[in-house]
Design a protein around this motif. Structure first.
Motif, short mmCIF file in Angstrom:
data_model
loop_
_atom_site.label_atom_id
_atom_site.label_comp_id
_atom_site.label_asym_id
_atom_site.label_seq_id
_atom_site.Cartn_x
_atom_site.Cartn_y
_atom_site.Cartn_z
N LYS A 30 0.82 -1.22 0.00
CA LYS A 30 0.00 0.00 0.00
C LYS A 30 0.85 1.26 0.00
O LYS A 30 0.38 2.31 -0.43
CB LYS A 30 -0.94 0.02 1.21
CG LYS A 30 -2.13 -0.88 1.05
CD LYS A 30 -3.02 -0.82 2.28
CE LYS A 30 -4.16 -1.82 2.17
NZ LYS A 30 -4.97 -1.87 3.39
N GLU A 34 -2.47 2.23 -4.59
CA GLU A 34 -3.68 1.44 -4.33
C GLU A 34 -3.46 -0.03 -4.68
O GLU A 34 -3.08 -0.36 -5.80
CB GLU A 34 -4.85 1.98 -5.15
CG GLU A 34 -6.11 1.16 -4.96
CD GLU A 34 -7.20 1.46 -5.99
OE1 GLU A 34 -8.28 0.86 -5.86
OE2 GLU A 34 -6.96 2.24 -6.92
N GLY A 56 -3.66 -0.38 -8.60
CA GLY A 56 -4.65 0.44 -9.29
C GLY A 56 -4.12 1.12 -10.54
O GLY A 56 -4.89 1.50 -11.42
#
Length: 94
Positions: A30, A34, A56
């Motif tokens: 993290k 993301e 992400g």
């Protein structure tokens, strides 16, 4: 990304250990961006012995790759490579 040499099959045989490694990996990753998913195949499934992390965006994956490559986990030197997004989405960890 794909993390090789991070876990051995026996490391994830126990459900409690498996869950702990999933959570620790997600938490560590993290810091790079993301984390969409962490997958650790087990019990002889394709990709057993590897950890797969979906980010992400590509920049986060690149940061993680650069930071994690060569790190040591449980006495093993971790190798990190990119995994095609389509393979991750399809669960193709072979």
């Amino acid at each position: 990304i794909s993390l090789l040499n991070m876990v051995a099959e026996q490391d994830v045989a126990d459900d409690v250990d498996y869950q702990e490694i999933l959570e620790d990996t997600a938490e560590e990753c993290k810091q790079f961006g993301e984390v969409v998913a962490v997958t650790i195949p087990r019990k002889g499934a394709p990709g057993t012995g590897k950890v797969f992390v979906e980010f992400g965006d590509c920049d986060s994956a690149t940061k993680a790759l650069q930071a994690l490559a060569g790190r040591t986990f449980d006495g093993r030197r971790v190798e990190v490579t990119y995994l095609a997004e389509a393979k991750m989405k399809a669960g193709d960890f072979s």
